[in-house]
Design a protein around this motif. Structure first.
Motif, short mmCIF file in Angstrom:
data_model
loop_
_atom_site.label_atom_id
_atom_site.label_comp_id
_atom_site.label_asym_id
_atom_site.label_seq_id
_atom_site.Cartn_x
_atom_site.Cartn_y
_atom_site.Cartn_z
N ALA A 109 0.82 -1.21 0.00
CA ALA A 109 0.00 0.00 0.00
C ALA A 109 0.85 1.26 0.00
O ALA A 109 0.36 2.34 -0.33
CB ALA A 109 -0.94 0.01 1.20
N LEU A 110 2.14 1.14 0.37
CA LEU A 110 3.02 2.32 0.42
C LEU A 110 3.64 2.65 -0.92
O LEU A 110 4.36 3.65 -1.04
CB LEU A 110 4.12 2.11 1.46
N SER A 111 3.39 1.84 -1.95
CA SER A 111 3.99 2.15 -3.25
C SER A 111 3.49 3.49 -3.78
O SER A 111 4.26 4.28 -4.33
CB SER A 111 3.67 1.03 -4.26
N GLY A 112 2.20 3.76 -3.60
CA GLY A 112 1.68 5.04 -4.05
C GLY A 112 2.27 6.21 -3.30
O GLY A 112 2.54 7.27 -3.87
N VAL A 113 2.49 6.04 -2.00
CA VAL A 113 3.10 7.10 -1.20
C VAL A 113 4.53 7.37 -1.68
O VAL A 113 4.95 8.53 -1.82
CB VAL A 113 3.11 6.72 0.29
N ALA A 114 5.28 6.31 -1.94
CA ALA A 114 6.65 6.48 -2.41
C ALA A 114 6.69 7.20 -3.75
O ALA A 114 7.52 8.09 -3.98
CB ALA A 114 7.33 5.11 -2.53
N LEU A 115 5.77 6.86 -4.65
CA LEU A 115 5.72 7.55 -5.94
C LEU A 115 5.30 9.01 -5.77
O LEU A 115 5.77 9.89 -6.49
CB LEU A 115 4.74 6.83 -6.87
N ALA A 116 4.42 9.27 -4.82
CA ALA A 116 3.98 10.64 -4.58
C ALA A 116 5.13 11.53 -4.10
O ALA A 116 5.14 12.73 -4.36
CB ALA A 116 2.85 10.66 -3.56
N VAL A 117 6.11 10.94 -3.43
CA VAL A 117 7.24 11.73 -2.94
C VAL A 117 8.05 12.27 -4.11
O VAL A 117 8.53 13.42 -4.08
CB VAL A 117 8.10 10.88 -1.99
N PHE A 118 8.24 11.46 -5.15
CA PHE A 118 8.91 11.96 -6.35
C PHE A 118 8.18 13.19 -6.87
O PHE A 118 8.79 14.21 -7.20
CB PHE A 118 8.91 10.89 -7.45
N ALA A 119 6.86 13.09 -6.96
CA ALA A 119 6.06 14.19 -7.48
C ALA A 119 6.08 15.39 -6.56
O ALA A 119 6.04 16.54 -7.02
CB ALA A 119 4.62 13.71 -7.71
N ALA A 120 6.16 15.17 -5.25
CA ALA A 120 6.21 16.29 -4.32
C ALA A 120 7.47 17.12 -4.51
O ALA A 120 7.44 18.35 -4.49
CB ALA A 120 6.13 15.77 -2.88
N GLY A 121 8.61 16.45 -4.71
CA GLY A 121 9.84 17.18 -5.00
C GLY A 121 9.72 17.98 -6.28
O GLY A 121 10.16 19.14 -6.36
N SER A 122 9.12 17.37 -7.30
CA SER A 122 8.95 18.06 -8.57
C SER A 122 8.00 19.25 -8.43
O SER A 122 8.20 20.30 -9.02
CB SER A 122 8.42 17.09 -9.62
N LEU A 123 6.95 19.08 -7.62
CA LEU A 123 5.99 20.17 -7.40
C LEU A 123 6.70 21.38 -6.80
O LEU A 123 6.52 22.52 -7.26
CB LEU A 123 4.89 19.67 -6.48
N LEU A 124 7.51 21.15 -5.78
CA LEU A 124 8.24 22.25 -5.15
C LEU A 124 9.17 22.94 -6.13
O LEU A 124 9.21 24.18 -6.22
CB LEU A 124 9.02 21.71 -3.95
N ALA A 125 9.92 22.13 -6.89
CA ALA A 125 10.84 22.71 -7.86
C ALA A 125 10.10 23.47 -8.95
O ALA A 125 10.57 24.52 -9.42
CB ALA A 125 11.69 21.60 -8.49
N GLY A 126 8.93 22.97 -9.36
CA GLY A 126 8.17 23.67 -10.39
C GLY A 126 7.68 25.02 -9.95
O GLY A 126 7.71 26.00 -10.71
N LEU A 127 7.23 25.13 -8.69
CA LEU A 127 6.79 26.43 -8.17
C LEU A 127 7.93 27.44 -8.19
O LEU A 127 7.76 28.59 -8.60
CB LEU A 127 6.27 26.26 -6.74
N VAL A 128 9.10 27.00 -7.76
CA VAL A 128 10.25 27.90 -7.73
C VAL A 128 10.68 28.27 -9.14
O VAL A 128 10.98 29.44 -9.43
CB VAL A 128 11.42 27.25 -6.95
N TYR A 129 10.70 27.28 -10.03
CA TYR A 129 11.14 27.53 -11.41
C TYR A 129 10.23 28.56 -12.09
O TYR A 129 10.70 29.39 -12.87
CB TYR A 129 11.15 26.22 -12.19
N GLY A 130 8.95 28.51 -11.81
CA GLY A 130 8.03 29.44 -12.45
C GLY A 130 8.21 30.86 -12.00
O GLY A 130 7.84 31.80 -12.72
N LEU A 131 8.77 31.07 -10.81
CA LEU A 131 8.98 32.41 -10.28
C LEU A 131 10.36 32.96 -10.62
O LEU A 131 10.56 34.17 -10.64
CB LEU A 131 8.82 32.40 -8.76
N ALA A 132 11.31 32.07 -10.88
CA ALA A 132 12.70 32.49 -11.07
C ALA A 132 12.90 33.15 -12.43
O ALA A 132 12.24 32.82 -13.41
CB ALA A 132 13.63 31.27 -10.95
#
Length: 412
Positions: A253-276
């Protein structure tokens, strides 16, 4: 500096009439992207016990999606998004239900591949449709922010989708996860089709189709698409390997959580990239982000537990959105009017064709070597991302924009 000031570029996006509606509809319509591939893996592996077969079926879905996406986009460039999207969504919903019925009902396995291909083939790339709408209503200064926001929207989908489909499939029943993705995709697609006011104007084709092909397939588009193919291979492999690794660790059941962590890092980087406001040309940014992506994913060689996977996933995820935003921005800056939706769809096709390769290879690797060793598949694919970015640098550098567009070197 206040938070309002920092995020004002994003708030200005949604001052555009109709933008809230089409962006939200597009987000809902994109939910099947992470749900159907992983949902197919969970459904087929539960029914058969084979991750190799599950990865192959999931790959067939992604392959047909990648091949059909630009064809749908071409039709929408010519006739408008609304009527074409409505037709596609009807076929998508019917084929999705039929696929689940075939797997659960024990139909011949060749029919699973046919129906999975029908699901993927009836799925226009919603992300490219939303980006085309942004491009139609914004000047170039606003497009980097809009494309970064859409990359963040993609990553929110990948944060929400994998845990949702995993929980539905493991706690309720495997078919529920897949069918939920189908329903959400159809609802989002039909909603977007109904938003006629922001539908980009169609561009009927006056010349021969061969001329259009050459106009679309620019060196920039080819380099970005091939590089995205390697990026997609990483994505497809990660889905399968993480699912297999979580099961091997006794916590499926934790496979989805582990995959979501990849996306969470990308989400943070995307927010910063859009402002930079970054130095260099769009081409330079694309090459640099491709190299960063390739290097970061080498951390996967060290995964030996779910705790390590979560940490590695977040760090590697920080490089995902930048390479996707920079590639999309580069293609958009060098695409002639009337070809944008199709051009963006080709880049997404590169990703999804890569997912096909990654799913199939990683499924076979998990069966043959075990899930921990199979992390070699996404790590090697990521190394190719860096090599392709560097190898294509000469082809994407210093190319003038098509007539009527501003060269990206003037945008900083």
């Amino acid at each position: 500096m206040s938070a309002r000031t920092v995020f004002s570029p994003y708030s200005r996006l949604f001052a555009v009439p109709g933008s809230v509606a089409f962006s939200l509809a597009g987000w809902v319509g994109r939910l099947p992207a992470p749900m159907l591939g992983l949902g197919a893996v969970l459904l087929v592996s539960q029914e058969t016990g084979s991750y190799g077969l599950a990865g192959a079926v999931s790959g067939a879905l992604a392959l047909s999606y990648g091949v059909a996406g630009p064809q749908w986009a071409r039709a929408m460039d010519r006739r408008g998004q609304g009527p074409v999207l409505r037709l596609a969504m009807v076929v998508f919903a019917l084929s999705g239900v039929a696929f689940v019925a075939a797997v659960v009902g024990g139909a011949p396995r060749w029919s699973w591949f046919v129906l999975a291909a029908a699901v993927g083939g009836s799925s226009p790339n919603i992300g490219s449709l939303v980006r085309a709408r942004w491009a139609a209503v914004l000047d170039r200064a606003g497009r980097q922010t809009a494309f970064a926001f859409e990359a963040v929207a993609d990553e929110v989908v990948f944060v929400v989708g994998p845990p949702l489909v995993t929980l539905l499939a493991t706690l309720l029943a495997p078919p529920v996860g897949f069918l939920t993705g189908v329903v959400l995709g159809a609802v989002g697609g039909l909603w977007l089709a109904a938003l006629r006011d922001t539908d980009p104007p169609p561009h009927p084709v006056a010349g021969p189709s061969t001329a259009r092909w050459w106009a679309v397939l620019t060196p920039t588009l080819l380099v970005v698409t091939v590089t995205y193919l390697a990026v997609g291979t990483v994505f497809g492999a990660i889905d399968v390997v993480v699912a297999g690794f979580a099961e091997a660790e006794g916590a499926p059941a934790l496979s989805g959580v582990a995959l979501a962590v990849f996306a969470a890092g990308s989400l943070l980087a995307g927010l910063v990239y859009g402002l930079a406001r970054l130095p260099g040309t769009l081409a330079t940014r694309f090459v640099a982000t491709a190299v960063a992506f390739g290097l970061a994913a080498q951390l996967l060689w060290g995964v030996g537990s779910l705790a390590v996977l979560v940490g590695v996933g977040f760090l590697a995820g920080l490089t995902i959105a930048p390479v996707l935003v920079s590639g999309t921005s580069l293609v958009e800056s060098r695409t002639a009017p009337g070809l944008l939706t199709e051009s963006l769809a080709w880049t997404i096709s590169g990703l999804t064709l890569g997912v096909t390769v990654g799913s199939a290879v990683a499924g076979a690797a998990v069966d043959a070597w075990g899930a921990e060793t199979a992390f070699a598949v996404p790590a090697v694919a990521a190394a190719f991302v860096a090599l392709l970015g560097l190898g294509g640098a000469a082809l994407v550098a210093d190319r003038p924009a098509p007539a009527g567009l501003v060269d990206d070197r003037t945008t900083g």
